[in-house]
Write an enzyme that holds these catalytic residues in place. Structure first.
Site, short mmCIF file in Angstrom:
data_model
loop_
_atom_site.label_atom_id
_atom_site.label_comp_id
_atom_site.label_asym_id
_atom_site.label_seq_id
_atom_site.Cartn_x
_atom_site.Cartn_y
_atom_site.Cartn_z
N HIS A 357 -19.19 3.15 -30.39
CA HIS A 357 -18.74 3.78 -29.14
C HIS A 357 -17.22 3.65 -29.03
O HIS A 357 -16.69 2.89 -28.21
CB HIS A 357 -19.44 3.16 -27.94
CG HIS A 357 -20.89 3.48 -27.87
ND1 HIS A 357 -21.88 2.62 -28.31
CD2 HIS A 357 -21.54 4.61 -27.44
CE1 HIS A 357 -23.06 3.18 -28.13
NE2 HIS A 357 -22.88 4.38 -27.60
N HIS A 361 -16.18 8.58 -31.97
CA HIS A 361 -17.43 9.11 -31.42
C HIS A 361 -17.13 10.15 -30.35
O HIS A 361 -17.79 11.20 -30.28
CB HIS A 361 -18.27 7.97 -30.85
CG HIS A 361 -19.49 8.42 -30.12
ND1 HIS A 361 -20.52 9.11 -30.73
CD2 HIS A 361 -19.85 8.29 -28.81
CE1 HIS A 361 -21.47 9.38 -29.84
NE2 HIS A 361 -21.09 8.90 -28.66
N HIS A 399 -17.36 11.03 -22.07
CA HIS A 399 -18.74 10.62 -21.80
C HIS A 399 -19.02 9.15 -22.10
O HIS A 399 -20.00 8.59 -21.58
CB HIS A 399 -19.71 11.51 -22.58
CG HIS A 399 -19.94 11.08 -23.99
ND1 HIS A 399 -19.02 11.32 -24.99
CD2 HIS A 399 -20.97 10.41 -24.57
CE1 HIS A 399 -19.48 10.83 -26.13
NE2 HIS A 399 -20.65 10.27 -25.90
N ASP A 400 -18.21 8.49 -22.92
CA ASP A 400 -18.42 7.06 -23.21
C ASP A 400 -17.16 6.23 -23.00
O ASP A 400 -17.02 5.14 -23.56
CB ASP A 400 -18.90 6.88 -24.66
CG ASP A 400 -20.41 6.95 -24.80
OD1 ASP A 400 -21.11 6.63 -23.82
OD2 ASP A 400 -20.89 7.35 -25.88
N ASP A 508 -24.58 14.17 -28.22
CA ASP A 508 -24.51 12.71 -28.24
C ASP A 508 -25.51 12.12 -29.22
O ASP A 508 -25.30 11.01 -29.74
CB ASP A 508 -24.76 12.18 -26.82
CG ASP A 508 -24.29 10.75 -26.66
OD1 ASP A 508 -23.35 10.33 -27.36
OD2 ASP A 508 -24.85 10.03 -25.80
#
Length: 609
Positions: A357, A361, A399-400, A508
């Protein structure tokens, strides 16, 4: 890299499970008649008809190879009975009978060889492990081989060369071959459907199916109308919304507060000086711009090497390229300097120490979302506006963000600050969303958005990032299938939001969708991160989360399970939204085959630890 490879189990050819049909506009097949089990949407003069799973299976018919096998089976059965109808004494007394038996044996031998060829083809397409996972398949193969040996001996040994025992054996194998005949078609169906044995259906799908079947039993249009009204509300997930009946009063307005808030006056729009010119130039390095132009739509793009050169700034460069290419700065009145500052904050707050993560990514997921938009034509299917582009790309990039390299289960079990803040409900995903909007606010990136556009952006972005919580996968997947089963699925309007969620979640979990050179790297990165968490869980005396125990996790099996239970069913369904995805689905099959070949190797590695 020493812990990498081993697992190959059933590679299924049934990607046709959910592919959409395309028929000319105006076709009767796409009319929204009552009880029709299809949804449709129109793109550039074609109506894309999305059939439900049961309808699809009906229309598939029997593949050509299966028809050929059935024909051979019927002929084989006749030959067996012909052989049984004559005895060796009959052959001795009549030369014509002896010649007939000789011909039937030759034909029988040819058919058995064709059966061997058919098994070879199925083993190649499905994989040895998949085909022989059924013990009867292995037994069938042995019968065929033994039968071939007996016939060859029978053709070459004359007179009394065969003893009574050999004659008995020939008779037994003939009965076994007959048994094979009656099993053959069921075996064909089982092997062809090997990839569907993990299919999951939700209660809502069953309810809709029952109601549609019930509607077929009535001719009264009022009853059919009521049933279809129920189907519509179930598939739209609106069964709990209030229905206002009787005399309306001011008190009823309380029930509609949410809807009323969505009606934004045009007067609420911010005004921007007409003298300001919003440039689309971001001074992207020319060599990198060319690299993006050449490779940005390739699934095998080597972005790992880019990270070594540009570090976390690679995410900023990618996003600047996309926003330049789509002219989003000028269209959305976004200042490029503010934009770069915002994305720099996002990139620098992906933790470098995370094996998985991290900013690479984020780059990969954003790259994959854009692949769906451009290569799979979601830009047309979803009727994307410039605002939609910004939502999809910024949500993917963020998103992360600020992910600690530990999952929600660990945060909840250790009473982590994030779990306490977000009440154990998708704590990580809520933190990612909150962090994104903090940076958007701090850099004033969206300051020129109207209130209406900002609310639209915020609503869609929050929903998209929360959908990346794998704990919500099953529930969200069933909602998606329910919408696809409705008669009014519209990816360019009312269902645009669920399509956005689906694209980001698909991106994802897209590692198995990538060529093996990238997929393999991601596999060891994600498992490495899992195992570090498992070490901490063991140290703290906590239950070790699934796949987080390095001593028991078979790398290859973990990936086959991931493909079978999550990725393949999801991508098969995603094809209903973006049919062009089917052109790239073979990659998942190839990857599954690759891991299946590594299972024993990884199991041996675990056994020696």
């Amino acid at each position: 890299m020493s812990e990498q490879q081993n697992l190959k189990e059933e590679t299924n050819r049934n990607f046709a499970l959910a592919t959409a049909k395309v028929v000319p506009r105006g076709s009767k097949e796409i009319s929204n008649i009552i009880g029709d089990r299809r949804s449709s949407y129109n793109i550039e003069g074609y109506d894309h008809v999305i059939a439900d799973e049961n309808t699809d299976k009906h229309n598939q018919g029997i593949p050509l190879i299966d028809k050929a096998v059935i024909a051979l089976v019927v002929l084989f059965t006749l030959l067996v009975f012909i052989n049984f109808s004559f005895t060796s004494n009959d052959a001795k007394e009549d030369s014509n009978i002896e010649q007939t038996l000789f011909i039937t044996k030759i034909v029988e031998l040819v058919i058995l060889i064709l059966f061997v060829l058919e098994i070879s083809v199925r083993c190649y397409t499905n994989g040895l492990i998949v085909y022989f996972s059924d013990c009867w398949s292995f037994f069938d193969a042995l019968i065929i081989i033994a039968s071939i040996v007996l016939i060859i001996l029978d053709l070459n040994l004359q007179g009394d060369a065969f003893t009574t025992i050999s004659k008995v054996l020939r008779g037994i194998f003939r009965f076994l071959r007959l048994f094979l005949v009656f099993r053959k078609y069921n075996q064909v169906k089982k092997i062809n459907n090997a990839g569907l044995r993990y299919s999951v259906r939700s209660p809502v799908e069953k309810v809709i199916e029952i109601m549609r079947d019930l509607a077929d039993q009535f001719e009264d249009p009022d009853i059919i109308k009521q049933l279809n009204w129920g189907i519509t509300h179930i598939s739209n997930n609106t069964v709990y919304e209030p229905i206002i009946e009787g005399r309306k009063s001011e008190a009823l307005g309380w029930l509609n507060q949410h809807q009323n808030q969505q009606i934004i006056s045009q007067d609420s729009k911010r005004s921007v000086s007409i003298d300001i010119v919003f440039s689309n130039e971001t001074n992207l390095p020319e060599s990198l711009r060319q690299d993006f132009q050449d490779n940005i739509l390739n699934l095998d793009y080597d972005y790992f090497s880019l990270f070594k050169k540009y570090d976390s700034a690679i995410l900023t460069h990618l996003m600047c390229y996309y926003f330049e290419k789509e002219q989003l700065f000028s269209n959305l009145k976004i200042y490029p300097d503010h934009f770069k500052k915002c994305i720099d904050l996002l990139g620098s707050n992906y933790h470098k120490e995370n094996l998985y993560h991290n900013v690479i990514h984020a780059f990969d997921v954003t790259h994959t979302v854009y692949f769906f938009i451009e290569k799979c034509n979601f830009k047309e299917i979803g009727k994307l506006s410039k605002l939609d582009y910004s939502i999809l790309l910024l949500s993917a990039a963020a998103h992360d963000v600020d992910h600690p390299g530990l999952n929600n289960i660990f945060l909840n079990n250790t009473r982590h600050e994030l779990a306490m803040t977000y009440n154990d409900k998708s704590s990580l995903e809520q933190h990612h969303v909150a962090t994104l909007f903090k940076y958007l606010r701090d850099t004033e990136l969206l300051k020129n958005f109207s209130l209406q556009d900002f609310k639209y952006f915020r609503e869609k972005s929050i929903s998209m990032i929360l959908s990346t919580d794998n704990a919500m996968h099953g529930k969200d997947f069933n909602k998606l299938k329910a919408r696809l089963a409705s008669n009014d699925f519209d990816p360019g309007n009312k269902d645009k939001g669920i399509c956005f969620d689906t694209l980001l979640h698909a991106a994802d979990i897209s590692n198995p969708f990538k060529p093996i050179k990238n997929y393999e790297q991601w596999t060891f990165r994600v498992l490495g991160e899992f195992w570090l968490q498992g070490d901490k869980e063991k140290e703290l005396g906590l239950p070790i989360t699934m796949l987080c125990d390095r001593r028991t996790t078979n790398v290859a099996k973990s990936q086959i399970g991931f493909i079978d239970f999550m990725v393949l069913p999801y991508y098969n369904t995603l094809q209903q939204i973006i049919p062009q995805l089917a052109e790239f689905m073979e990659q998942i099959t190839d990857n599954k085959r690759y891991w299946a070949e590594q299972i024993e190797q990884y199991q041996t590695l675990l056994n020696t630890q």
